[in-house]
Design an enzyme around this catalytic site. Structure first.
Site, short mmCIF file in Angstrom:
data_model
loop_
_atom_site.label_atom_id
_atom_site.label_comp_id
_atom_site.label_asym_id
_atom_site.label_seq_id
_atom_site.Cartn_x
_atom_site.Cartn_y
_atom_site.Cartn_z
N HIS A 80 0.83 -1.21 0.00
CA HIS A 80 0.00 0.00 0.00
C HIS A 80 0.87 1.27 0.00
O HIS A 80 0.53 2.26 -0.65
CB HIS A 80 -0.96 0.02 1.19
CG HIS A 80 -1.92 -1.14 1.18
ND1 HIS A 80 -2.71 -1.45 2.24
CD2 HIS A 80 -2.19 -2.08 0.23
CE1 HIS A 80 -3.45 -2.53 1.95
NE2 HIS A 80 -3.13 -2.92 0.73
N HIS A 344 39.67 -1.17 2.10
CA HIS A 344 38.28 -1.13 1.58
C HIS A 344 37.62 -2.48 1.81
O HIS A 344 37.54 -3.28 0.90
CB HIS A 344 38.32 -0.79 0.10
CG HIS A 344 36.99 -0.30 -0.43
ND1 HIS A 344 35.99 -1.14 -0.82
CD2 HIS A 344 36.50 0.95 -0.61
CE1 HIS A 344 34.95 -0.44 -1.26
NE2 HIS A 344 35.24 0.83 -1.13
N ILE A 350 35.50 -5.58 0.35
CA ILE A 350 34.64 -5.46 -0.84
C ILE A 350 35.44 -4.76 -1.93
O ILE A 350 36.09 -3.75 -1.66
CB ILE A 350 33.39 -4.61 -0.53
CG1 ILE A 350 32.49 -5.32 0.47
CG2 ILE A 350 32.61 -4.29 -1.79
CD1 ILE A 350 31.26 -4.54 0.85
N GLY A 353 33.62 -0.50 -6.30
CA GLY A 353 32.84 -0.54 -7.55
C GLY A 353 33.56 0.15 -8.70
O GLY A 353 33.55 -0.32 -9.84
N VAL A 354 34.22 1.28 -8.41
CA VAL A 354 34.90 2.02 -9.49
C VAL A 354 36.02 1.19 -10.10
O VAL A 354 36.37 1.37 -11.26
CB VAL A 354 35.45 3.38 -9.00
CG1 VAL A 354 34.32 4.33 -8.72
CG2 VAL A 354 36.34 3.22 -7.80
N GLU A 358 36.80 0.16 -13.85
CA GLU A 358 38.15 0.30 -14.41
C GLU A 358 38.55 -1.00 -15.13
O GLU A 358 39.12 -0.98 -16.22
CB GLU A 358 39.14 0.66 -13.30
CG GLU A 358 40.60 0.70 -13.71
CD GLU A 358 40.92 1.79 -14.75
OE1 GLU A 358 40.22 2.81 -14.80
OE2 GLU A 358 41.89 1.59 -15.52
ZN LIG Z 1 -4.07 -4.49 -0.34
#
Ligand SMILES: [Zn+2]
Length: 440
Positions: A80, A344, A350, A353-354, A358
């Protein structure tokens, strides 16, 4: 179709109430969020404030409501609120919640929609993504069916049918518009039959249910004082499906035709639509490692003849597949010894991301610079576009870096890249390069 810009809230908006199924008292704050963020729930009552994105891959339950979860972190009855947000034209929001179920309020989307609309929305710099259905996509199960047909705009045609003297059948076709959503759809309340109440209570559901937040139907009529619309029931089903479609992560142009569908089938349709989107994005065909024998294969020594990158910034170990013209697949084994893992992050490694981008760019550079006329040139980034990070990359992962040349002129090239771990896309983007002389 006119391209519309993404929108978010002008300021945070707060709600309080009980969850209809859990009966838990919860507070919820809907906050502004950046472009392309979509809708993400944050459980602020739990340590580390874990997040659960409102995306179809996180759906874990569809019995009497849509539930998403990430690991053991649940958010029940999201539909909703999501319907209200998308319905009035919001594209991005962070939803902080201090419990496991979105409050039911009056059983409709009106309170959410009106309060958020009143507090104001702002246009953002990027355009909305909209998936246009180009051929019929249908799902069905035990007498229920749900079909998405090509259509300009979003229309929902819904038919409900029960073997019930008071509510044998209702149908409505609604052409979606953010201008009519509150008046025609958001105000319709959820409903149940009187004979279901005990059964649902025994199943541990509707602990917070009451005539304040649901219409209860008997053989003779309703237990509530009155209906908000003569066809309030089918309008609520339209409200529900608009909320469930949010899980696609993109707006949709389609005529959605439902015969008796509920949350389960709604989610099945979203999965089928998602598959179609991924297919069109070219994401569904991950490169296969056993293709290594095909095409020209470049070793790390070959690669160093082509691009100037060296430790600690050479981010591909070999090229496993290339036609030498338009496509290449690079491979990068991500090990615990990568220098970037030191910082990191300490205790939580991890791959940035960059650096995945690359690595894609280096694969693309190998493809483009291997040509004779580009000898002695270096590729510089000019732009990145449509970048997405889908999953974290961890020590032990093997990255497959698939690049496709989409445009190549003398001094400029554009490529589309997808990085995979196994069959799953972890990052993607479009890049433009300029070729410059090494000497200058
Ligand atoms: Zn509903």
């Amino acid at each position: 179709m006119i391209e519309a810009r993404q929108q978010t809230l002008k300021e945070p908006v707060c709600f309080e109430g009980i969850g209809v199924h859990t009966g838990h008292q919860v507070s919820l704050v809907v906050k502004p969020a950046p472009v392309d963020h979509g809708f993400v729930f944050v459980r602020i009552d739990l340590e580390g404030h874990p997040k659960v994105p409102a995306e179809v891959s996180y759906v874990v339950d569809t019995a009497r409501g849509t539930t998403i979860a990430h690991d053991d972190v649940f958010i029940h009855t999201i539909e909703h609120l999501l319907s209200a947000l998308i319905g009035i034209g919001v594209d991005n929001a962070l939803i902080e919640i201090d419990g496991d179920e979105v409050p039911i309020l009056d059983g409709s989307s009106a309170c959410f929609a009106e309060k958020i609309k009143d507090s104001g929305m702002i246009e953002q710099e990027s355009f909305r993504k909209c998936f246009a259905v180009s051929e019929p996509i249908a799902v069905e199960k035990s007498g229920m069916s749900l079909t998405a047909l090509p259509y300009e705009g979003l229309r929902i045609s819904f038919t409900i049918e029960y073997e019930h003297p008071y509510l044998p059948e209702q149908s409505k076709s609604y052409l979606y518009s953010s201008d009519t959503f509150i008046e025609e759809v958001a105000r319709a309340r959820t409903f149940c039959f009187d004979f279901e109440v005990d059964y649902l209570k025994n199943k541990g559901l509707i602990k917070g249910g009451s005539l304040e937040n649901a219409v209860v139907i008997t053989d003779q009529g309703i237990l509530n004082e009155n209906l908000r619309f003569e066809d309030e029931f089918v309008r609520h089903k339209i409200l529900d499906i608009i909320g469930d479609l949010v899980l696609l992560g993109s707006r949709i142009n389609a005529h959605i035709v439902s015969h008796k569908s509920g949350h389960h089938l709604n989610v099945e349709l979203v999965k089928a639509l998602k598959k179609e989107i991924l297919k069109q994005e070219g994401v569904e065909n991950p490169p296969k490692k056993n293709l290594m024998k095909q095409g020209r294969v470049l070793s790390v020594n070959d690669i160093q003849q082509i691009i100037p990158h060296r430790y600690p910034f050479l981010l591909i170990d070999r090229i496993i597949e290339t036609d030498g013209e338009k496509t290449a697949v690079g491979l990068k084994n991500v090990t615990v010894n990568e220098p970037f893992f030191q910082g990191h992050f300490p205790g939580h490694m991890i791959m940035p991301g960059v650096l995945i981008l690359e690595a894609l760019a280096q694969t693309a550079a190998c493809l483009m610079l291997a040509k004779v006329d580009k000898e002695g040139l270096i590729a510089y980034f000019m732009s990145m576009d449509q970048v997405k990070f889908r999953r974290p990359v961890l020590p032990g992962d093997t990255l497959l870096l698939k690049v496709v040349l989409v445009r190549a002129r003398n001094k400029v090239g554009a490529v589309e890249g997808h990085a995979y771990v196994g069959e799953e896309v972890v990052a993607q983007g479009r890049f433009k390069f300029a070729f410059v002389d090494e000497e200058k």
